[in-house]
Motif scaffolding. Structure first.
Motif, PDB file in Angstrom:
ATOM      1  N   GLY A   1       0.818  -1.212   0.000  1.00 15.75           N
ATOM      2  CA  GLY A   1       0.000   0.000   0.000  1.00 15.75           C
ATOM      3  C   GLY A   1       0.849   1.258   0.000  1.00 15.75           C
ATOM      4  O   GLY A   1       2.046   1.255  -0.267  1.00 15.75           O
ATOM      5  N   ASP A   2       0.197   2.380   0.338  1.00 13.27           N
ATOM      6  CA  ASP A   2       0.841   3.689   0.265  1.00 13.27           C
ATOM      7  C   ASP A   2       1.521   4.098   1.561  1.00 13.27           C
ATOM      8  O   ASP A   2       2.416   4.933   1.560  1.00 13.27           O
ATOM      9  CB  ASP A   2      -0.185   4.779  -0.093  1.00 13.27           C
ATOM     10  N   GLY A   3       1.072   3.571   2.684  1.00 16.19           N
ATOM     11  CA  GLY A   3       1.565   4.078   3.952  1.00 16.19           C
ATOM     12  C   GLY A   3       1.131   5.521   4.144  1.00 16.19           C
ATOM     13  O   GLY A   3       0.028   5.928   3.760  1.00 16.19           O
ATOM     14  N   ALA A   4       2.013   6.341   4.707  1.00 16.48           N
ATOM     15  CA  ALA A   4       1.711   7.755   4.923  1.00 16.48           C
ATOM     16  C   ALA A   4       2.343   8.616   3.843  1.00 16.48           C
ATOM     17  O   ALA A   4       2.594   9.805   4.050  1.00 16.48           O
ATOM     18  CB  ALA A   4       2.217   8.187   6.300  1.00 16.48           C
ATOM     19  N   GLU A   5       2.603   8.053   2.678  1.00 19.50           N
ATOM     20  CA  GLU A   5       3.333   8.744   1.622  1.00 19.50           C
ATOM     21  C   GLU A   5       2.498   9.852   0.989  1.00 19.50           C
ATOM     22  O   GLU A   5       1.366   9.642   0.561  1.00 19.50           O
ATOM     23  CB  GLU A   5       3.751   7.745   0.541  1.00 19.50           C
ATOM     24  N   ASP A   6       3.080  11.068   0.936  1.00 20.89           N
ATOM     25  CA  ASP A   6       2.427  12.203   0.285  1.00 20.89           C
ATOM     26  C   ASP A   6       2.865  12.360  -1.160  1.00 20.89           C
ATOM     27  O   ASP A   6       2.142  12.934  -1.971  1.00 20.89           O
ATOM     28  CB  ASP A   6       2.734  13.506   1.045  1.00 20.89           C
ATOM     29  N   ASP A   7       4.055  11.889  -1.485  1.00 20.60           N
ATOM     30  CA  ASP A   7       4.583  12.032  -2.836  1.00 20.60           C
ATOM     31  C   ASP A   7       3.827  11.089  -3.773  1.00 20.60           C
ATOM     32  O   ASP A   7       3.889   9.873  -3.617  1.00 20.60           O
ATOM     33  CB  ASP A   7       6.076  11.700  -2.839  1.00 20.60           C
ATOM     34  N   PRO A   8       3.116  11.634  -4.768  1.00 21.14           N
ATOM     35  CA  PRO A   8       2.335  10.753  -5.652  1.00 21.14           C
ATOM     36  C   PRO A   8       3.196   9.775  -6.432  1.00 21.14           C
ATOM     37  O   PRO A   8       2.738   8.698  -6.801  1.00 21.14           O
ATOM     38  CB  PRO A   8       1.615  11.744  -6.588  1.00 21.14           C
ATOM     39  N   GLU A   9       4.466  10.099  -6.682  1.00 17.90           N
ATOM     40  CA  GLU A   9       5.337   9.193  -7.423  1.00 17.90           C
ATOM     41  C   GLU A   9       5.701   7.954  -6.619  1.00 17.90           C
ATOM     42  O   GLU A   9       6.129   6.951  -7.181  1.00 17.90           O
ATOM     43  CB  GLU A   9       6.620   9.923  -7.838  1.00 17.90           C
ATOM     44  N   GLN A  10       5.562   8.028  -5.290  1.00 12.37           N
ATOM     45  CA  GLN A  10       5.971   6.916  -4.434  1.00 12.37           C
ATOM     46  C   GLN A  10       4.776   6.107  -3.916  1.00 12.37           C
ATOM     47  O   GLN A  10       4.963   5.191  -3.117  1.00 12.37           O
ATOM     48  CB  GLN A  10       6.792   7.430  -3.255  1.00 12.37           C
ATOM     49  N   ARG A  11       3.584   6.439  -4.346  1.00 11.13           N
ATOM     50  CA  ARG A  11       2.424   5.648  -3.951  1.00 11.13           C
ATOM     51  C   ARG A  11       2.385   4.348  -4.739  1.00 11.13           C
ATOM     52  O   ARG A  11       2.970   4.226  -5.812  1.00 11.13           O
ATOM     53  CB  ARG A  11       1.148   6.459  -4.163  1.00 11.13           C
ATOM     54  N   ALA A  12       1.661   3.380  -4.209  1.00  8.57           N
ATOM     55  CA  ALA A  12       1.678   2.035  -4.785  1.00  8.57           C
ATOM     56  C   ALA A  12       1.251   2.029  -6.251  1.00  8.57           C
ATOM     57  O   ALA A  12       1.887   1.381  -7.090  1.00  8.57           O
ATOM     58  CB  ALA A  12       0.786   1.113  -3.958  1.00  8.57           C
ATOM     59  N   ALA A  13       0.184   2.749  -6.574  1.00 11.62           N
ATOM     60  CA  ALA A  13      -0.310   2.732  -7.956  1.00 11.62           C
ATOM     61  C   ALA A  13       0.729   3.274  -8.925  1.00 11.62           C
ATOM     62  O   ALA A  13       0.936   2.723 -10.020  1.00 11.62           O
ATOM     63  CB  ALA A  13      -1.605   3.551  -8.049  1.00 11.62           C
ATOM     64  N   ALA A  14       1.398   4.365  -8.537  1.00 10.48           N
ATOM     65  CA  ALA A  14       2.427   4.942  -9.413  1.00 10.48           C
ATOM     66  C   ALA A  14       3.614   4.001  -9.548  1.00 10.48           C
ATOM     67  O   ALA A  14       4.168   3.833 -10.641  1.00 10.48           O
ATOM     68  CB  ALA A  14       2.871   6.298  -8.865  1.00 10.48           C
ATOM     69  N   LEU A  15       4.028   3.370  -8.452  1.00  9.44           N
ATOM     70  CA  LEU A  15       5.146   2.437  -8.516  1.00  9.44           C
ATOM     71  C   LEU A  15       4.825   1.236  -9.397  1.00  9.44           C
ATOM     72  O   LEU A  15       5.677   0.756 -10.147  1.00  9.44           O
ATOM     73  CB  LEU A  15       5.519   1.975  -7.111  1.00  9.44           C
ATOM     74  N   ILE A  16       3.610   0.760  -9.318  1.00  6.03           N
ATOM     75  CA  ILE A  16       3.219  -0.380 -10.151  1.00  6.03           C
ATOM     76  C   ILE A  16       3.281  -0.001 -11.631  1.00  6.03           C
ATOM     77  O   ILE A  16       3.732  -0.790 -12.473  1.00  6.03           O
ATOM     78  CB  ILE A  16       1.819  -0.879  -9.752  1.00  6.03           C
TER      79      ILE A  16
END
Length: 670
Positions: A333-348
């Motif tokens: 998942g995303d955790g507490a990440e605010d950076d959209p590039e580091q969220r799960a969907a973007a990483l996938i």
């Protein structure tokens, strides 16, 4: 000579009265959250020690409370540390007397020296172990990994093809422990003995009327006096006499007892294991570790060069490899990440782009990174534009030159209209370089991959700081190593994806040449004079005139008052651009604007690339190369640094409604 205990113990060398006082500052170089930097540095060390073509496996094991070493056996790994650790904690508590929470935390750490010992283990397999002469302690022991890991700070024995180069990454190991300590066990390729040694990084402290340095070592017993003592690893010999039993093992079997207590290297394969006693809380969550692994090392995992395993008593084990990385990204998942590039969907999405790109070796389109050349050959633009418009991915081999030799890197692109702005990811060798953002004006995702063994890869490594988080065109090591035109090479790679996307754009952005004519009534690259129907500004009375001064400083400029008039309360527009060899000030600003419209400005006031220091004034950043300056006092000063070696054009004009400066301030600075 003092008699030393035969069993291994922690030991500090007392300082001579003439030695300078110095506390460790390595942590100042690492800004990422602890799980991110812990994963980043530990896995990088393992990849740099790869033994052959097989993938490196890195295994993280969280003991939890149930798997902790019982108190009666834990003492053997803490002997000698307790008095020094308590001295540091007492001094820290006294300094934190106004912060009750911090004081309670420090006092609570003292209690960790008694009772069970929970731990976190990092082990690598498919590596060479810490090679090198274990007795060496030279100023520079090139190729001696044992020396680099235990006996050097700020000096690296690694060669140019390695990911790390500063000798500071191992700081994460003591930083990961509530005791600020770690133990290392290595089995070197071609040997049958295990070597165990430890290191702690505390602070300068006093104990028993003597002063001690921050660094201490867990090492074999010795009869040498402090001034002659060189910490040596504990060596295994024969089979363990009592394994991990409750009794105290003799010196020859100490390592075997440690292997049993911490569950290390059960198959006897070469490699290195690091034990973190009492790990920080955020490192005991396997999801935190898995998320950091995927963010930092998706590229070598997809390439089949790295496999990561995470074992915890609280959940089934995780295995992150090329086949499972997408599922594990969903799981974390995303955790507490605010950076959209580091969220799960973007990483996938970037993982899928990378998987596709690594299959395109025979289908790469040739491109050029140099500004003097078109990014894409004109006869290919239309067909590539059509493919991009259809939503198809594109893969490029982009050429540059380092010292006159051709070098290339790869760029993988895909359009994505759902993006608010571009997402770009940079990888050098196996290492992601996370703190760069040069794809802001296109709805696209880009992955830029540089071969670590190329001259370009070596140059970019020298453009990185100790945390390897960013390429800086003005990095001091680029000049120290004598790289020709290094700043231009760095910018070429940073801006390569943006140049390609600009070439694929349907229509270049329109240029409104008089857009700034109200803000800059002088010559700003637009039409000359006030233009038809525009009245010229009234002349400024001499008594209201004031002037400003622009001084050159290393890496930039400083703006100060000049003359007797007080500019307090005034507001100015400050605009800057790199000078050009041919042309006027107008040409310099026009060139910057062209780069900005294409998505790759020469520099940016917005992304942390430049640094501002202000006194008695306020600076409001309005664009990549423009700020508004509000003067608060007659002795104000504004410094802007971080530019590369090129000459700089700086233009300062009053904002609309302000009394005009006389004359308009303009200067060139290197």
């Amino acid at each position: 000579m003092a008699n030393r205990p035969d069993p291994p113990c922690w030991r500090f060398r007392a300082m001579a009265p003439s030695e300078p006082n110095q506390n460790p500052i390595q942590g100042e170089f690492f800004s990422a959250h602890l799980p991110e930097r812990f994963i980043r540095e530990s896995v990088q060390n393992s990849l740099d020690a790869r033994a052959g073509p097989k993938p490196v496996t890195v295994r993280f094991t969280i003991s939890g409370s149930n798997g902790a070493v019982p108190g009666e056996r834990a003492d053997r790994y803490l002997t000698g540390l307790q008095p020094h650790f308590e001295a540091v904690m007492r001094a820290e508590s006294a300094n934190a007397e106004r912060d009750s929470d911090r004081r309670r935390e420090l006092q609570g750490r003292e209690a960790l020296l008694k009772g069970p010992l929970p731990f976190l283990v990092v082990e690598d397999f498919g590596t060479k172990g810490l090679l090198g002469d274990i007795t060496a302690n030279d100023i520079q022991a090139r190729g001696n990994d044992f020396w680099g890991f235990f006996r050097s700070i700020g000096i690296s024995p690694k060669d140019e093809d390695a990911g790390g180069s500063w000798g500071l990454g191992k700081w994460v190991f003591p930083d990961a422990s509530k005791l600020n300590a770690f133990l290392g066990v290595t089995l070197r390729a071609g040997e049958q003995r295990f070597l165990l040694m430890g290191q702690t990084m505390l602070k300068l402290h006093e104990l028993g009327g003597r002063k001690y340095p921050p660094v201490g070592f867990f090492a074999a017993g010795s009869d040498e006096d402090d001034k002659d003592w060189l910490p040596m690893p504990v060596e295994s010999a024969g089979l363990p006499s009592d394994g991990g039993g409750s009794g105290e093992p003799d010196a020859a079997c100490f390592v075997h007892a440690a292997l049993s207590d911490f569950g290390l290297r059960p198959d006897g394969d070469a490699g290195t294991s690091v034990v973190i006693p009492h790990p920080m809380d955020e490192l005991t969550d396997p999801t935190n570790l898995a998320r950091a692994v995927i963010r930092q090392y998706f590229h070598p995992i997809i390439a089949g060069d790295l496999v990561v395993e995470i074992a915890s008593p609280d959940e089934p084990g995780r295995r992150i490899d090329a086949a499972t990385i997408v599922d594990e990204a969903h799981r974390t998942g995303d955790g507490a990440e605010d950076d959209p590039e580091q969220r799960a969907a973007a990483l996938i999405r970037v993982i899928e782009l990378d998987k596709w790109g690594q299959r395109q070796e025979d289908g790469l389109v040739e491109a050029d990174a140099r500004r003097s050349k078109p990014a894409i050959a004109p006869d290919q633009v239309e067909s590539l534009r059509a493919r991009y418009r259809e939503g198809r991915r594109l893969a490029f081999r982009v050429w540059s030159k380092v010292g006159g030799k051709a070098n290339s890197f790869k760029v993988f692109l895909e359009g994505d209209d759902s993006l608010a702005g571009g997402h770009d990811y940079y990888v050098r060798g196996h290492l992601q370089i996370p703190q760069m953002d040069y794809l802001t004006r296109h709805h696209a995702r880009a992955l830029i991959v540089v071969d670590n063994t190329s001259d370009l890869g070596h140059l970019l490594r020298d453009a990185e700081g100790p945390a390897h988080e960013k390429w800086r065109a003005d990095a001091p090591r680029l000049k120290e190593k004598g790289w020709p035109a290094a700043a231009e090479r760095v910018r070429e790679v940073q801006n390569a994806a943006a140049r390609i996307l600009e070439a694929l754009a349907e229509k270049p952005a329109d240029v409104r040449r008089d857009a700034l004519s109200d803000l800059f009534p002088g010559d700003t690259g637009g039409r000359r004079g006030p233009g038809p129907g525009r009245p010229r500004p009234p002349p400024v009375p001499p008594e209201n005139r004031f002037s400003l001064r622009i001084d050159r400083v290393p890496g930039g400029f400083r703006l100060k008052p000049a003359g007797n008039a007080d500019p307090s309360g005034r507001t100015f527009a400050v605009r800057m651009a790199y000078d050009v060899a041919r042309g006027t000030t107008k040409t310099a600003f026009s060139r910057f604007d062209a780069g900005f419209r294409a998505g790759y400005p020469d520099f940016s006031l917005r992304n942390g690339q430049l640094h501002m220091q202000s006194e008695d004034c306020e600076a409001d950043v309005r664009s990549e190369n423009e700020l508004h300056l509000r003067v608060r006092g007659p002795d104000f000063s504004l410094g802007v640094t971080g530019f590369d070696e090129r000459d700089l054009v700086v233009k300062v004009l009053p904002l609309v409604g302000e009394i005009a400066a006389s004359p308009e301030a303009e200067a060139r600075a290197p």
